[in-house]
Design an enzyme around this catalytic site. Structure first.
Site, PDB file in Angstrom:
ATOM      1  N   GLN A   2      -3.156  -6.016  -0.277  1.00  0.00           N
ATOM      2  CA  GLN A   2      -2.097  -7.011  -0.346  1.00  0.00           C
ATOM      3  C   GLN A   2      -2.530  -8.293   0.365  1.00  0.00           C
ATOM      4  OE1 GLN A   2       1.044  -4.934   1.761  1.00  0.00           O
ATOM      5  NE2 GLN A   2      -0.428  -4.315   3.298  1.00  0.00           N
ATOM      6  N   HIS A  41      14.423  -2.033  13.605  1.00  0.00           N
ATOM      7  CA  HIS A  41      13.715  -1.004  14.351  1.00  0.00           C
ATOM      8  C   HIS A  41      14.653  -0.235  15.263  1.00  0.00           C
ATOM      9  CE1 HIS A  41       9.891  -3.558  13.671  1.00  0.00           C
ATOM     10  NE2 HIS A  41       9.868  -2.533  12.858  1.00  0.00           N
ATOM     11  N   ASP A  59       3.114  -2.686  11.856  1.00  0.00           N
ATOM     12  CA  ASP A  59       3.334  -3.721  12.875  1.00  0.00           C
ATOM     13  C   ASP A  59       3.676  -3.134  14.238  1.00  0.00           C
ATOM     14  OD1 ASP A  59       6.087  -3.080  12.852  1.00  0.00           O
ATOM     15  OD2 ASP A  59       6.590  -4.732  11.510  1.00  0.00           O
ATOM     16  N   GLU A  65      -0.146   4.339   8.171  1.00  0.00           N
ATOM     17  CA  GLU A  65      -0.130   2.991   7.603  1.00  0.00           C
ATOM     18  C   GLU A  65      -1.223   2.861   6.543  1.00  0.00           C
ATOM     19  OE1 GLU A  65      -0.088  -0.722   6.380  1.00  0.00           O
ATOM     20  OE2 GLU A  65       1.522   0.013   7.689  1.00  0.00           O
ATOM     21  N   ASP A  93      -2.816   6.394   2.567  1.00  0.00           N
ATOM     22  CA  ASP A  93      -1.588   6.446   1.786  1.00  0.00           C
ATOM     23  C   ASP A  93      -0.604   7.441   2.400  1.00  0.00           C
ATOM     24  OD1 ASP A  93       0.264   7.378  -0.437  1.00  0.00           O
ATOM     25  OD2 ASP A  93      -0.840   5.796  -1.467  1.00  0.00           O
ATOM     26  N   ALA A  94       0.659   7.018   2.557  1.00  0.00           N
ATOM     27  CA  ALA A  94       1.668   7.883   3.159  1.00  0.00           C
ATOM     28  C   ALA A  94       1.869   9.159   2.353  1.00  0.00           C
ATOM     29  CB  ALA A  94       2.991   7.126   3.292  1.00  0.00           C
ATOM     30  N   ASP A 116       9.209   3.032   7.535  1.00  0.00           N
ATOM     31  CA  ASP A 116       9.034   1.613   7.871  1.00  0.00           C
ATOM     32  C   ASP A 116       8.058   1.017   6.859  1.00  0.00           C
ATOM     33  OD1 ASP A 116       9.187  -0.796   9.094  1.00  0.00           O
ATOM     34  OD2 ASP A 116       8.308  -0.187  10.992  1.00  0.00           O
TER      35      ASP A 116
END
Length: 308
Positions: free
Chosen positions: A44, A78, A102, A122, A154-155, A175
């Protein structure tokens, strides 16, 4: 606490650029911004900008032209995802964050002294690298805490592998980027079913649903998917300035009812009974639970009824 390199410089003399972002399929919004940093990872485009509208805390980042978080208001989502769930649980030790590059969710989870491990799954290694350099106050040292384990990948792959290993987590925090594009399969019933299987007894999941006013169809679809999997699904709403609108979130579980269990955990509805590490929160308190859970009647058809 923020540090000097996090602070916006609205008087820098750099000409502002227009940053637009979608609210849903038929609406959008814009901020005037000053460019700080941009890069394109294998996954991205990542941009860091300063938003004069938010003053000194206007440092924000975007993924593929969508705002993710700013120092001014990242705490809202959060805190609302993490603390109601972990307070309702009362004894969470292992917590999984899907996405979360983040570090904001990990930062809030680590406030809970019983937590002994936070796994952050992540996709993009460039996200935490960028945040560490340009917005270090957002994770506030969470990635350096020995309880945090950052896994790049990858989640979906992580969840499948964790299930195969027989792992269990007391809480899962979504998230992630918004529930479309590449993230869409992570926000439907089949994946929610895998998350349910990954939860230890008494566990729960917290996630963002999106903008009910501007993407009601998508938010309703996600709520329905959650209710097909979990016995108790509790929606919440909070206004998030960076997202330009009222934002919806939810906590889902087979056993936890945040309406009841947060107050029981805190002792009463007063914020001053929170454990010491939670007393510096900027948005959430047990006293505010009723406001977060108060779904306006015009949104009831989208978010559904609270609780089981």
């Amino acid at each position: 606490m923020t540090v000097k390199r996090d602070l916006s410089t609205p008087d820098s003399g750099i000409a502002p650029i227009a940053c637009t972002a979608p609210l849903g399929p038929w609406a959008g919004y814009r901020f005037d911004a000053r460019h700080v940093f941009s890069t394109t990872s294998p996954h991205q485009r990542i941009d860091v900008v300063d938003l004069p509208a938010f003053g000194a805390l206007g440092r924000a980042y975007r993924l593929d032209a969508r705002f993710m978080a700013s120092l001014a208001d990242a705490h809202i989502c959060h805190e609302c995802m993490v603390h109601p769930l972990l307070l309702a649980h009362g004894a969470a030790r292992r917590v999984l964050v899907l996405g979360g590059g983040d570090g904001g969710s990990a930062r809030e989870i680590l406030r809970h002294e019983r937590v002994c491990e936070v796994v952050v799954a992540e996709l993009d290694a460039q996200v935490p690298a960028t945040i560490r350099q340009y917005m270090p106050a957002l994770p506030d040292g969470a990635f350096d805490d020995p309880r945090t384990r950052l896994i790049i990948g990858d989640a979906r792959d992580f969840v499948d592998a964790a299930l195969a290993r027989g792992e269990r987590f007391d809480a899962v925090i979504f998230d992630l980027t918004e529930a479309d594009g590449a993230a869409a399969p992570l926000h439907d019933a089949p994946f929610f079913g895998k998350i349910r299987a990954l939860l230890a007894p008494g566990g729960g999941v917290a996630l963002q649903l999106g903008a009910p006013w501007f993407d009601g169809t998508g938010v309703r679809r996600m709520c329905e998917a959650l209710r097909r999997v979990f016995r108790i699904v509790t929606p919440m709403t909070a206004y998030v300035p960076l997202y330009g609108t009222l934002w919806a979130l939810a906590i889902a579980s087979d056993t936890l009812d945040v309406r009841r269990d947060v107050r029981a955990s805190a002792g009463d509805t007063s914020s001053d009974v929170l454990p010491q590490p939670l007393r510096g929160l900027r948005h959430f308190s047990p006293a505010r639970m009723s406001a977060l859970l108060d779904i306006a009647p015009e949104l009831a058809d989208i978010l559904g009824e609270n609780g089981p």
